[in-house]
Every structure is written in structure tokens, then in C-alpha cells.
Design a protein around this motif. Structure first.
Motif, mmCIF file in Angstrom:
data_model
loop_
_atom_site.group_PDB
_atom_site.id
_atom_site.type_symbol
_atom_site.label_atom_id
_atom_site.label_comp_id
_atom_site.label_asym_id
_atom_site.label_seq_id
_atom_site.Cartn_x
_atom_site.Cartn_y
_atom_site.Cartn_z
ATOM 1 N N ALA A 96 -16.278 38.685 -37.120
ATOM 2 C CA ALA A 96 -16.204 40.061 -36.641
ATOM 3 C C ALA A 96 -16.739 41.036 -37.678
ATOM 4 C CB ALA A 96 -14.773 40.405 -36.285
ATOM 5 N N ALA A 97 -17.533 40.553 -38.617
ATOM 6 C CA ALA A 97 -18.026 41.402 -39.694
ATOM 7 C C ALA A 97 -19.427 41.895 -39.386
ATOM 8 C CB ALA A 97 -18.023 40.630 -41.011
ATOM 9 N N SER A 98 -19.804 42.982 -40.038
ATOM 10 C CA SER A 98 -21.177 43.457 -40.031
ATOM 11 C C SER A 98 -21.689 43.396 -41.461
ATOM 12 C CB SER A 98 -21.253 44.888 -39.502
ATOM 13 O OG SER A 98 -20.638 45.785 -40.430
ATOM 14 N N TYR A 99 -22.964 43.594 -41.630
ATOM 15 C CA TYR A 99 -23.552 43.610 -42.967
ATOM 16 C C TYR A 99 -22.884 44.694 -43.814
ATOM 17 C CZ TYR A 99 -27.451 43.083 -46.301
ATOM 18 O OH TYR A 99 -28.226 42.839 -47.412
ATOM 19 N N ALA A 100 -22.684 45.861 -43.210
ATOM 20 C CA ALA A 100 -22.054 46.964 -43.943
ATOM 21 C C ALA A 100 -20.618 46.633 -44.338
ATOM 22 C CB ALA A 100 -22.088 48.239 -43.101
ATOM 23 N N CYS A 118 -29.221 52.641 -45.008
ATOM 24 C CA CYS A 118 -30.482 51.893 -45.141
ATOM 25 C C CYS A 118 -30.856 51.212 -43.830
ATOM 26 C CB CYS A 118 -30.362 50.862 -46.256
ATOM 27 S SG CYS A 118 -30.372 51.561 -47.914
ATOM 28 N N VAL A 119 -29.873 50.613 -43.158
ATOM 29 C CA VAL A 119 -30.155 49.951 -41.877
ATOM 30 C C VAL A 119 -30.610 50.973 -40.841
ATOM 31 C CG1 VAL A 119 -29.135 48.674 -39.950
ATOM 32 C CG2 VAL A 119 -28.607 48.020 -42.309
ATOM 33 N N VAL A 120 -29.953 52.135 -40.828
ATOM 34 C CA VAL A 120 -30.328 53.175 -39.870
ATOM 35 C C VAL A 120 -31.767 53.631 -40.105
ATOM 36 C CG1 VAL A 120 -29.909 55.577 -39.213
ATOM 37 C CG2 VAL A 120 -27.996 53.984 -39.382
ATOM 38 N N LEU A 336 -29.259 49.362 -34.817
ATOM 39 C CA LEU A 336 -29.342 50.782 -35.165
ATOM 40 C C LEU A 336 -28.168 51.546 -34.582
ATOM 41 C CD1 LEU A 336 -30.834 53.346 -36.183
ATOM 42 C CD2 LEU A 336 -32.089 53.335 -34.004
ATOM 43 N N ARG A 337 -27.908 51.347 -33.312
ATOM 44 C CA ARG A 337 -26.819 52.069 -32.634
ATOM 45 C C ARG A 337 -25.461 51.721 -33.227
ATOM 46 N NH1 ARG A 337 -27.483 51.089 -26.679
ATOM 47 N NH2 ARG A 337 -26.959 48.968 -27.325
ATOM 48 N N GLN A 338 -25.229 50.436 -33.531
ATOM 49 C CA GLN A 338 -23.950 50.028 -34.098
ATOM 50 C C GLN A 338 -23.708 50.662 -35.466
ATOM 51 O OE1 GLN A 338 -22.701 48.807 -31.082
ATOM 52 N NE2 GLN A 338 -21.495 47.540 -32.471
ATOM 53 N N ASN A 339 -24.742 50.724 -36.285
ATOM 54 C CA ASN A 339 -24.580 51.285 -37.629
ATOM 55 C C ASN A 339 -24.453 52.803 -37.613
ATOM 56 O OD1 ASN A 339 -24.949 49.241 -40.074
ATOM 57 N ND2 ASN A 339 -26.171 48.488 -38.364
ATOM 58 N N VAL A 340 -25.173 53.464 -36.723
ATOM 59 C CA VAL A 340 -25.014 54.915 -36.599
ATOM 60 C C VAL A 340 -23.603 55.252 -36.143
ATOM 61 C CG1 VAL A 340 -25.705 56.926 -35.228
ATOM 62 C CG2 VAL A 340 -27.445 55.454 -36.232
ATOM 63 N N ASP A 341 -23.097 54.502 -35.177
ATOM 64 C CA ASP A 341 -21.740 54.759 -34.683
ATOM 65 C C ASP A 341 -20.701 54.494 -35.771
ATOM 66 O OD1 ASP A 341 -19.854 55.208 -32.319
ATOM 67 O OD2 ASP A 341 -19.201 53.245 -33.052
ATOM 68 N N GLY A 342 -20.880 53.408 -36.527
ATOM 69 C CA GLY A 342 -19.949 53.125 -37.607
ATOM 70 C C GLY A 342 -19.986 54.176 -38.696
ATOM 71 N N PHE A 359 -23.382 56.101 -24.454
ATOM 72 C CA PHE A 359 -24.596 56.648 -23.855
ATOM 73 C C PHE A 359 -25.106 57.878 -24.607
ATOM 74 C CE2 PHE A 359 -22.978 54.182 -20.206
ATOM 75 C CZ PHE A 359 -24.109 53.418 -19.971
ATOM 76 N N ALA A 360 -24.201 58.678 -25.202
ATOM 77 C CA ALA A 360 -24.646 59.823 -25.987
ATOM 78 C C ALA A 360 -25.395 59.358 -27.239
ATOM 79 C CB ALA A 360 -23.449 60.686 -26.375
ATOM 80 N N THR A 361 -24.851 58.346 -27.931
ATOM 81 C CA THR A 361 -25.516 57.803 -29.117
ATOM 82 C C THR A 361 -26.861 57.183 -28.754
ATOM 83 O OG1 THR A 361 -23.351 57.322 -30.085
ATOM 84 C CG2 THR A 361 -25.264 56.247 -31.085
ATOM 85 N N THR A 362 -26.893 56.455 -27.642
ATOM 86 C CA THR A 362 -28.123 55.819 -27.186
ATOM 87 C C THR A 362 -29.211 56.850 -26.900
ATOM 88 O OG1 THR A 362 -26.890 53.964 -26.234
ATOM 89 C CG2 THR A 362 -29.123 54.330 -25.418
#
Length: 447
Positions: A96-100, A118-120, A336-342, A359-362
Motif C-alpha cells: 500500500a506504499a507509494s514512492y513518496a 519531482c514526480v508531478v 500524476l493525479r495520485q501525487n498531486v492529490d497526496g 474529477f476536479a483534480t483530473t
């Protein structure tokens, strides 16, 4: 024998806080290794296949192909570092981990924020590159005094609806919008498989045309070694690095596998596949176009190739790879979307559970990519910027830093030596590439 009644614990068990960022992945553990190979390969083989022929042209054929193989090998080592770190950081191997999250465990909130930033920047830049290439393919592009006609422009002539802006807007609304609406990366496994197949169509046709022209004596023989006086030689390294960066997709893909222990095998298969595609495209691309190879080699296919059915093959090459990029787009957009949201909502419920935020982030990120594609001049400029900044951090510096930090005491002496080498390579190539760009720009020698 009397059975003693079991003591019943009437104390209520604590529940997770509703704003916890603990990931909830619906259907986790259902993804197959083949689907993971396709998704990871799609992440890697994106715009790099278009820029690497120009890089090989600058480096010379022999050093260029060797550099591609070396970049793939270093990428495998760096991915192995983050996969291993993820497995020892939790009893559940990075499920359940991400790179960040992984970087944050070793370097705190500052490290997590840096990774996400950086990912974003890297992923947003890649999406802009994809859309630039699609604009080049459909509506055409100009290099110095030559205009290279796009497919749609060539079929119907200059019209308002064959303009770059309109065609990109149409693609955004009717192609990208449905594909980026999926909430699980494994949902894209079939489109990823199709995108890999389309990449092979591009490589196969390019190879056939190059071999035919080689036998009839009309192929352009490339330089085997670089011209050392060429200042732009140093700008090829960031392009090589950026072409293999896929680290941000490792944990989302691994978390959905039935057996996360197969991740490194999946990585090796994907890298072997992608390296073969890169080397074949670069070899046959420079054989076809020689010193005339453009930053976006796809733009070179705007002419009749002077072989039977040459005009048709040119259109098939461009259309197939444009379709490939359209299918790559949602994979990169997912991370991109996952990291921006996080980054923006670290304490909110998972993004997939909040439709309004999803949908707003997308929509916001898609609008940024669209605007960037209309204002960034070329894919080479984008590749150089990302390769000299965010890509080296994601691909080399952060994996090496995790290994050297070694919070779990699993690093070997060889790991440390390799980590220091990766950091030195990343910092030195970034410095040289940025310096060469600045020198070329102010010296009036910009390619």
C-alpha cells in the motif's frame, strides 16, 4: 470435561480515523504479471522512442546504442533499490506504499514532499511531450525553414479543424477524458497491451523500410562515433535518463499484484522489452534519415519514403504511434493525479472514494497539459529540462539516497559504491547539460 466459557472482549476496537491516508485499493492482489509487464512497459516506452534516434545521431551509432543499454542497466539497479526498501519497510511488501511514502519513511515529510514534487513535474512534462508529438503527427510541425506536414493536414489540407489547437482539444475531450477516468491502474492493462503492440508496429515498419533502402543503396549511413566539437553532445544524457524513468509506477503496479514478490522479474522483462524497442528504433531511424533526423523522429515520416507503398507506410507509422501515445497517456496521468492529490490533500480520504475531488483534480491537470502542449516549443526542450532536473532525482538520486540512508540495515558495500556512482553521474550530467544549454542559448548556438 467441562469447557470453560471464553472471555468475550467487550471493549470496542479502535477504527481508523476517517481522514487517514492509509490507501484502500479496491481489488488489490488481482492483477496478473502479464498485465503488470504491459503497464510498466507502457510507462517506459512513451515519447522516449521518438527522441532517442536524435540522441543516437548526436552520440554516434556505437556509443549511442551502448548508452541506451547502460541507462537500462542503471535503471534496473535503481528500481531494485526502491523495491527492496519497500519490502523491508513493512511486513506487507510495499502493498500500500507509494514512492513518496517510501522516501518519507527515511527522510520525513520534506523527503516525501520533494518526491511528490519531482514526480508531478516529471509526469506533467511527459504528458506535455506526448501532446506535442500528437500535435506534430496530426497537424504538422516546422523546423527552421521546413514545414513537416501532419497526417490530418496532409489528407484534408490547411483548415481550421486541422489546426494544432483544435485537434489537441478534440483528442483531449474524446480520447483522453474517458481513459483517465479509471480509478485503478490495472483497469488499463488491455489498453497498455495494445499500446505495446502499436509500438512494435512502428518499429517493424521502420525496420523494413530501413532494410529495403539499405539494400538499394539509398539509406543514410550514420556516424559511428560522435563529433567531439559538438556542444549539444552533452544534452543527450538527460534524454537517455528521462526515457527510462518509471519509478513512480512501481508501487501502484506492485500493490495490485497477486504475488508482489514477482515485481523485479516483471521489471527485468519490461526493461528488456523496452531496451530492444529503443535500440531498434534508434538504429533504423538514423539509417533512414541520417543527419536529417529530427528531435521528434516521427515528424520525419511526412514524406514518401521512395519505396513501394511508401506514402501509405508513412501514414501507418505515424497513425500507429499516435494511437500508442494516446494509450500511454492515462498510465502516466494516473501517477500524476495520485501525487498531486497526496501533495494537496495529505489527510483526506483516498482519491478513488471522493468523486468530486477525483474529477476536479483530473480536469485541472488535463487543462495544464493541454496548455503546455500549445506553448512548449519542442520535445527536445522538455526532455532536456526534465532529464537534467526531475528525472535524475526520481531515477538515480532518491534510490541511491534511500540505499545510503539504510534505515533497516540491509545495504551492502557494493550497494553503497553503486549508490555513490549514481549520485555522481546524476549531479555531473545535470550540471553539464544545464551549462551547455545556457552556453548554447546565450552563445547563439542553440540547436
Amino acid at each position: 470435561m467441562a469447557v470453560l466459557p471464553q472471555k468475550i472482549d467487550m471493549k470496542p476496537h479502535p477504527r481508523p480515523h476517517p481522514t487517514s491516508r492509509t490507501p484502500l485499493i479496491v481489488g488489490a492482489g488481482a492483477a496478473s504479471p502479464s498485465g503488470a509487464v504491459f503497464n510498466l512497459s507502457t510507462t517506459i516506452v512513451g515519447a522516449g522512442i521518438m527522441a532517442l534516434p536524435a540522441a543516437v545521431k548526436a552520440l554516434g551509432l556505437i556509443p549511442g546504442l551502448l548508452a541506451i543499454a547502460a541507462a537500462a542497466r542503471l535503471t534496473e539497479s535503481s528500481i531494485q533499490m526502491i523495491v527492496r526498501s519497500g519490502r523491508v519497510s513493512s511486513p506487507k511488501p510495499a502493498a500500500a506504499a507509494s514512492y513518496a511514502d517510501l522516501v518519507g519513511e527515511s527522510f520525513g515529510s520534506a523527503g516525501k514532499a520533494l518526491t511528490r514534487a519531482c514526480v508531478v513535474l516529471n509526469n506533467l512534462g511527459m504528458l506535455v511531450v506526448y501532446m506535442i508529438i500528437l500535435g506534430d503527427v496530426m497537424s504538422g510541425t516546422s523546423s527552421e525553414t521546413t514545414h513537416h506536414t501532419g497526417v490530418i493536414e496532409g489528407w484534408y489540407g490547411p483548415q481550421w479543424w486541422t489546426s494544432r489547437t483544435f485537434l489537441l482539444l478534440f483528442t483531449t475531450l474524446f480520447v483522453f477524458a474517458p481513459l483517465i477516468s479509471f480509478k485503478r491502474v490495472d483497469s488499463l492493462r488491455y489498453t497498455s497491451a495494445l499500446s505495446v503492440a502499436l509500438a512494435f508496429v512502428f518499429v517493424a515498419i521502420t525496420a523494413i523500410v530501413a532494410v529495403v533502402k539499405l539494400f538499394d543503396g539509398t539509406a543514410s549511413m550514420p556516424r559511428l562515433l560522435p563529433e567531439m566539437v559538438d556542444w549539444n553532445l552533452f544534452t543527450t544524457v538527460p534524454v537517455l535518463i528521462t526515457s527510462f524513468v518509471c519509478h513512480y509506477s512501481i508501487h501502484p503496479i506492485e500493490s495490485e499484484l497477486r504475488d508482489p514478490g514477482q515485481m523485479m522479474r516483471i521489471v527485468r522483462v519490461s526493461l528488456t522489452l523496452c531496451t530492444s524497442v529503443y535500440m531498434a528504433t534508434s538504429l533504423f531511424g538514423v539509417l533512414l534519415f541520417g543527419e536529417g533526423t529530427l528531435d521528434d523522429v516521427l515528424a520525419n515520416f511526412d514524406v514518401d519514403l521512395d519505396i513501394p507503398l511508401g506514402a501509405l507506410l508513412s501514414d501507418v507509422v505515424r497513425v500507429s504511434y499516435a494511437a500508442h501515445l494516446m494509450l500511454v497517456f492515462p498510465i502516466v496521468f494516473y501517477s500524476l493525479r495520485q501525487n498531486v492529490d497526496g501533495f494537496l490533500f495529505p489527510r483526506a480520504v483516498p482519491l478513488a472514494q471522493d468523486k468530486q475531488r477525483f474529477f476536479a483534480t483530473t480536469a485541472f491537470l488535463m487543462a495544464l497539459a493541454f496548455l503546455g502542449a500549445n506553448y512548449v516549443p519542442s520535445i527536445w526542450d522538455a526532455f532536456q529540462f526534465m532529464g537534467a532536473t526531475t528525472s535524475v532525482v526520481i531515477g538515480f538520486i532518491l534510490p541511491a539516497a534511500l540505499t545510503l540512508r539504510d534505515v533497516h540495515g540491509v545495504t551492502t558495500k557494493n550497494d553503497r559504491i553503486l549508490s555513490w556512482f549514481m549520485i555522481f553521474l546524476a549531479v555531473s550530467t545535470s550540471f553539464v547539460a544545464i551549462s551547455s544549454d545556457v552556453y548554447a542559448f546565450f552563445g547563439g548556438r542553440r540547436a
